[in-house]
Design a protein around this motif. Structure first.
Motif, PDB file in Angstrom:
ATOM      1  N   SER A  20     -59.646 -17.420  18.750  1.00  0.00           N
ATOM      2  CA  SER A  20     -58.642 -16.415  18.414  1.00  0.00           C
ATOM      3  C   SER A  20     -58.699 -16.168  16.915  1.00  0.00           C
ATOM      4  O   SER A  20     -59.050 -17.056  16.140  1.00  0.00           O
ATOM      5  CB  SER A  20     -57.231 -16.870  18.806  1.00  0.00           C
ATOM      6  N   HIS A  22     -56.262 -14.335  13.860  1.00  0.00           N
ATOM      7  CA  HIS A  22     -55.013 -13.712  13.449  1.00  0.00           C
ATOM      8  C   HIS A  22     -55.111 -13.306  11.978  1.00  0.00           C
ATOM      9  O   HIS A  22     -55.662 -14.045  11.168  1.00  0.00           O
ATOM     10  CB  HIS A  22     -53.836 -14.697  13.608  1.00  0.00           C
ATOM     11  N   VAL A  31     -52.960  -9.877  15.792  1.00  0.00           N
ATOM     12  CA  VAL A  31     -53.874 -10.685  16.605  1.00  0.00           C
ATOM     13  C   VAL A  31     -55.078  -9.827  16.943  1.00  0.00           C
ATOM     14  O   VAL A  31     -54.991  -8.891  17.751  1.00  0.00           O
ATOM     15  CB  VAL A  31     -53.190 -11.196  17.887  1.00  0.00           C
ATOM     16  N   ASP A  34     -58.215 -12.984  21.017  1.00  0.00           N
ATOM     17  CA  ASP A  34     -57.347 -13.965  21.654  1.00  0.00           C
ATOM     18  C   ASP A  34     -58.070 -14.643  22.808  1.00  0.00           C
ATOM     19  O   ASP A  34     -58.425 -14.000  23.804  1.00  0.00           O
ATOM     20  CB  ASP A  34     -56.077 -13.270  22.170  1.00  0.00           C
ATOM     21  N   PRO A 222     -55.070  -6.998  21.499  1.00  0.00           N
ATOM     22  CA  PRO A 222     -55.960  -8.045  21.007  1.00  0.00           C
ATOM     23  C   PRO A 222     -57.184  -8.214  21.908  1.00  0.00           C
ATOM     24  O   PRO A 222     -57.062  -8.182  23.145  1.00  0.00           O
ATOM     25  CB  PRO A 222     -55.089  -9.303  21.030  1.00  0.00           C
ATOM     26  N   ARG A 224     -59.747  -9.508  24.206  1.00  0.00           N
ATOM     27  CA  ARG A 224     -59.944 -10.595  25.170  1.00  0.00           C
ATOM     28  C   ARG A 224     -61.122 -10.227  26.056  1.00  0.00           C
ATOM     29  O   ARG A 224     -61.442  -9.049  26.209  1.00  0.00           O
ATOM     30  CB  ARG A 224     -58.707 -10.794  26.048  1.00  0.00           C
TER      31      ARG A 224
END
Length: 266
Positions: A20, A22, A31, A34, A222, A224
């Motif tokens: 992840s 940030h 973010v 993630d 974010p 993924r």
């Protein structure tokens, strides 16, 4: 879409475990990525595909060791990635050549800095110029070259120090359509001969399918992992044959549909 589990117990060229990222702002934290889990086998060509802003380039720069993950770990050939290293070579969208150096001097720069002898540098440069079909342009300067030729020099400069992992951040994105197809074919030829592990960031579904052994699709921010698709097409790949191949067309349609659904859900 074919969901691909990480191979258990296999020797991996690259391991991204629960990554992840940030970025802290004045009042909020953004973010970017993630929970990314991706394992890449030696010699595998993996494209990272996704909409703008999903963190593709950020992920690539973390693999390169230029920025650290906020959470998780990255390992290359079993070793933790904490900084840039010669085992991971990167090619940017902009060729980023030194304009005051000739083609051969640009390719030789990293080799000289790494302590290679003059004779070894000369041999490596000659081999790289041949590999990217620029034999007659050793004494030209970047400003005298087309965009496609400059990008060939950038690829040669990176391959010259023989990284085991090649990181490519939309290297053909700024080129015209014809030059882009030519360089895609040349990259495939280099990959067939060198068998580098390649992580290739792209917005293009066609490019991802044509080049890759596997495509990892990222969701919009974010970022993924939405899905992973094995591109089960034979190598070497011939463009004309691929365009007539039903499996190639099915991959392009399926991935294109996924991308359109992501845009529709914005």
């Amino acid at each position: 879409m074919i969901q691909v589990p990480s191979p258990a117990g296999a020797t991996q060229a690259l391991e991204l475990n629960n990554i992840s990222k940030h970025f802290a702002g004045p009042t909020t934290t953004f973010v970017a990525l993630d929970g990314i889990n991706i394992h890449v086998a030696p010699g595998e060509f993996v494209s990272i595909l996704g909409p703008s802003g999903c963190g593709k380039s950020t992920l690539l720069y973390m693999i390169g060791g230029f920025i650290p993950p906020s959470i998780g770990s990255i390992r290359a050939a079993g070793m933790p990635v904490t900084r840039p290293g010669r085992d991971r070579g990167i090619v940017f969208q902009d060729a980023s050549l030194f304009p005051w150096l000739t083609v051969q001097a640009n390719i030789a720069y990293g080799l000289r800095e790494g302590g290679m002898s003059r004779k070894e540098v000369a041999q490596a440069v000659t081999a790289m110029l041949s590999l990217v079909h620029l034999d007659g342009f050793a004494d030209f300067y970047p400003g005298q070259l087309s965009g496609g030729m400059r990008q060939r020099v950038a690829i040669a400069r990176t391959l010259a120090y023989d990284p085991s992992i090649l990181l490519m951040d939309e290297p053909f994105g700024a080129l015209d359509a014809y030059t882009r197809t030519v360089l895609q074919d040349e990259l495939l030829d280099i990959q067939d001969r060198r068998r580098k592990t390649v992580i290739f960031v792209t917005h293009s579904v066609d490019e991802a399918v044509y080049l890759s052994d596997r495509v990892v699709v990222l969701d919009r921010s974010p970022g993924r992992v939405h899905s992973e698709v094995v591109i089960n097409l034979p190598r070497p790949r011939i463009r004309q044959e691929m365009l007539r191949c039903a499996a190639y067309q099915e991959h392009v349609i399926a991935l294109g549909t996924t991308m359109m659904q992501m845009h529709a859900n914005e």
